[in-house]
Motif scaffolding. Structure first.
Motif, PDB file in Angstrom:
ATOM      1  N   GLY A   1      -1.958   1.450  -7.588  1.00  0.00           N
ATOM      2  CA  GLY A   1      -2.549   0.385  -7.118  1.00  0.00           C
ATOM      3  C   GLY A   1      -2.014  -0.355  -6.006  1.00  0.00           C
ATOM      4  O   GLY A   1      -2.687  -1.372  -5.564  1.00  0.00           O
ATOM      5  N   GLU A   2      -0.662  -0.073  -5.643  1.00  0.00           N
ATOM      6  CA  GLU A   2       0.036  -0.887  -4.542  1.00  0.00           C
ATOM      7  C   GLU A   2       0.302  -0.169  -3.363  1.00  0.00           C
ATOM      8  O   GLU A   2       0.170   1.046  -3.254  1.00  0.00           O
ATOM      9  CB  GLU A   2       1.277  -1.225  -5.388  1.00  0.00           C
ATOM     10  CG  GLU A   2       1.313  -2.387  -6.295  1.00  0.00           C
ATOM     11  CD  GLU A   2       2.991  -2.611  -6.710  1.00  0.00           C
ATOM     12  OE1 GLU A   2       2.707  -3.733  -7.393  1.00  0.00           O
ATOM     13  OE2 GLU A   2       3.643  -1.705  -6.628  1.00  0.00           O
TER      14      GLU A   2
ATOM     15  N   GLU B   1      -3.734   6.069  -7.039  1.00  0.00           N
ATOM     16  CA  GLU B   1      -4.993   5.290  -7.122  1.00  0.00           C
ATOM     17  C   GLU B   1      -5.484   4.372  -6.189  1.00  0.00           C
ATOM     18  O   GLU B   1      -6.400   3.794  -6.353  1.00  0.00           O
ATOM     19  CB  GLU B   1      -4.915   4.396  -8.630  1.00  0.00           C
ATOM     20  CG  GLU B   1      -5.033   5.556  -9.754  1.00  0.00           C
ATOM     21  CD  GLU B   1      -4.870   4.832 -11.183  1.00  0.00           C
ATOM     22  OE1 GLU B   1      -5.256   3.883 -11.336  1.00  0.00           O
ATOM     23  OE2 GLU B   1      -4.453   5.476 -11.914  1.00  0.00           O
ATOM     24  N   VAL B   2      -4.412   4.465  -5.152  1.00  0.00           N
ATOM     25  CA  VAL B   2      -5.120   3.624  -3.638  1.00  0.00           C
ATOM     26  C   VAL B   2      -5.995   4.564  -3.019  1.00  0.00           C
ATOM     27  O   VAL B   2      -5.556   5.547  -2.311  1.00  0.00           O
ATOM     28  CB  VAL B   2      -3.944   3.073  -3.049  1.00  0.00           C
ATOM     29  CG1 VAL B   2      -4.255   2.390  -1.692  1.00  0.00           C
ATOM     30  CG2 VAL B   2      -2.950   2.116  -3.702  1.00  0.00           C
TER      31      VAL B   2
ATOM     32  N   GLN C   1      -0.679  -5.630  -3.832  1.00  0.00           N
ATOM     33  CA  GLN C   1      -1.901  -4.791  -4.408  1.00  0.00           C
ATOM     34  C   GLN C   1      -2.963  -4.568  -3.277  1.00  0.00           C
ATOM     35  O   GLN C   1      -3.315  -5.421  -2.524  1.00  0.00           O
ATOM     36  CB  GLN C   1      -2.799  -5.856  -5.678  1.00  0.00           C
ATOM     37  CG  GLN C   1      -1.936  -6.375  -6.562  1.00  0.00           C
ATOM     38  CD  GLN C   1      -1.502  -5.123  -7.770  1.00  0.00           C
ATOM     39  OE1 GLN C   1      -2.269  -4.170  -7.730  1.00  0.00           O
ATOM     40  NE2 GLN C   1      -0.309  -5.277  -8.383  1.00  0.00           N
TER      41      GLN C   1
ATOM     42  N   ASP D   1      -5.984  -4.263  -3.391  1.00  0.00           N
ATOM     43  CA  ASP D   1      -7.172  -5.150  -3.356  1.00  0.00           C
ATOM     44  C   ASP D   1      -6.925  -6.477  -2.820  1.00  0.00           C
ATOM     45  O   ASP D   1      -8.119  -7.341  -2.970  1.00  0.00           O
ATOM     46  CB  ASP D   1      -8.069  -4.849  -4.750  1.00  0.00           C
ATOM     47  CG  ASP D   1      -7.025  -5.510  -5.955  1.00  0.00           C
ATOM     48  OD1 ASP D   1      -6.149  -6.188  -5.665  1.00  0.00           O
ATOM     49  OD2 ASP D   1      -7.595  -5.262  -6.946  1.00  0.00           O
TER      50      ASP D   1
END
Length: 324
Positions: free
Chosen positions: A37-38, A88-89, A118, A120
């Motif tokens: 996620g980063e 997962e990005v 992150q 997001d």
């Protein structure tokens, strides 16, 4: 990581104890790898904010949370280019130009050649905006946005007083409030009168010579960016249904207690990352409705001088580190 960086080493700022600007060191470290996620950002601009010097001195809520994690790399404001994305990005890819409020409040890490964020937390930077300038936007602009529109629920036609209108948060808040159709009054030194008038502020009160409580009454909103006795004094300008939002955390309880004693509403607040808010802010910048004023740009190696300037107060707009 060698595909993303020339070497696996980078320069970054650290401090291993709380204290004056002299505790800030620029040192070499490993370029970090993005986790799930980063993304890894090649930093261009890292904005400086009052929380940076307060935390460095060991003051406030962020300092309490990092004191057992020293040495620590400061910096919450970042803009730059994505060079690698973790698993997962799906929203960002290498080459994207991004900005965001990152690692808040315990992670930090923006005052470096490379930083992790992150995915997001980040928004795409408007094309015309250079990435050093963009680094000055997230924390101050999000603070202004959330204070005005979430906490105070500012609406078109309302009257708002902004204490310290020419500062980092203040100059964003003035422009957001004007854009929303509010009548905007701001306090400033005489040196910043013209600056605020050019932004479109309706009335500028020179705080050295004038007491806001003598000049203003029946206001819908006060945005208190100074705190303490100044914030308390400004309570006298509110209407019975008005609200004061106080941003400095150290005096927030004092100001809110005083308001309650007077039968008035006041709230403290802490900014939080919000890429949806940041997207809306980016759109206003892109449309030319909001301008970012940078007083000075410092190279990464001159971070101590930048902190001295920051701590002296009375910065017009923002200070930013050029981390390239």
């Amino acid at each position: 990581m060698s595909h993303a960086t020339e070497s696996n080493r980078m320069r970054h700022v650290v401090y291993d104890r709380f204290g004056g600007p002299e505790v800030l060191q620029t040192t070499e470290g490993d370029v970090p790898e993005p986790g799930i996620g980063e993304v890894l950002i090649r930093v261009h601009g890292a904005g400086l904010n009052p929380i940076d010097w307060k935390t460095r001195k060991g003051l406030g809520f962020a300092a309490r949370q990092i004191e057992s994690n020293l040495p620590w790399t400061p910096g919450y404001d970042v803009a730059g280019e994505v060079v690698a994305a973790g698993e997962e990005v799906t929203t960002l890819a290498p080459g994207d130009k991004v900005m965001g409020l990152i690692g808040f409040p315990t992670g930090g890490g923006a005052c470096a050649e490379y930083a992790l964020a992150q995915a997001d937390e980040l928004s795409i930077v408007p094309e015309e905006l250079d990435l050093v300038t963009a680094g000055a936007v997230p924390l101050a602009a999000l603070t202004a946005w959330q204070a005005l529109f979430e906490m105070a629920r500012l609406e078109s036609g309302q009257k708002i007083l902004i204490l310290a209108g020419a500062g980092g948060v203040g100059h964003f808040a003035a422009q957001f409030a004007l854009e929303r159709g509010a009548h905007v009054i701001a306090t400033a030194s005489s040196a910043n009168r013209d600056f605020l008038a050019e932004l479109g502020v309706h009335e500028v009160i020179e705080y050295h010579t004038t007491d806001v409580a003598d000049e203003c009454y029946g206001l819908d909103v006060v945005l208190d960016l100074i705190g303490g006795d100044t914030g308390k004094r400004a309570l006298h300008t509110l209407s019975e249904t008005g609200v004061l939002v106080t941003v400095p955390t150290v005096t927030a309880d004092d100001v809110v207690s005083e308001a309650e004693a007077m039968g008035l509403r006041a709230h403290g607040m802490t900014v939080r990352p919000d890429s949806f808010h940041l997207d809306e802010i980016a759109e206003l910048i892109e449309d030319g409705d909001v301008k970012i004023h940078i007083e000075e740009v410092f190279p990464l190696a001159e971070v101590a001088a930048a902190h001295e300037r920051l701590e002296s107060g009375h910065v017009r707009g923002k200070l930013v580190l050029d981390c390239r």
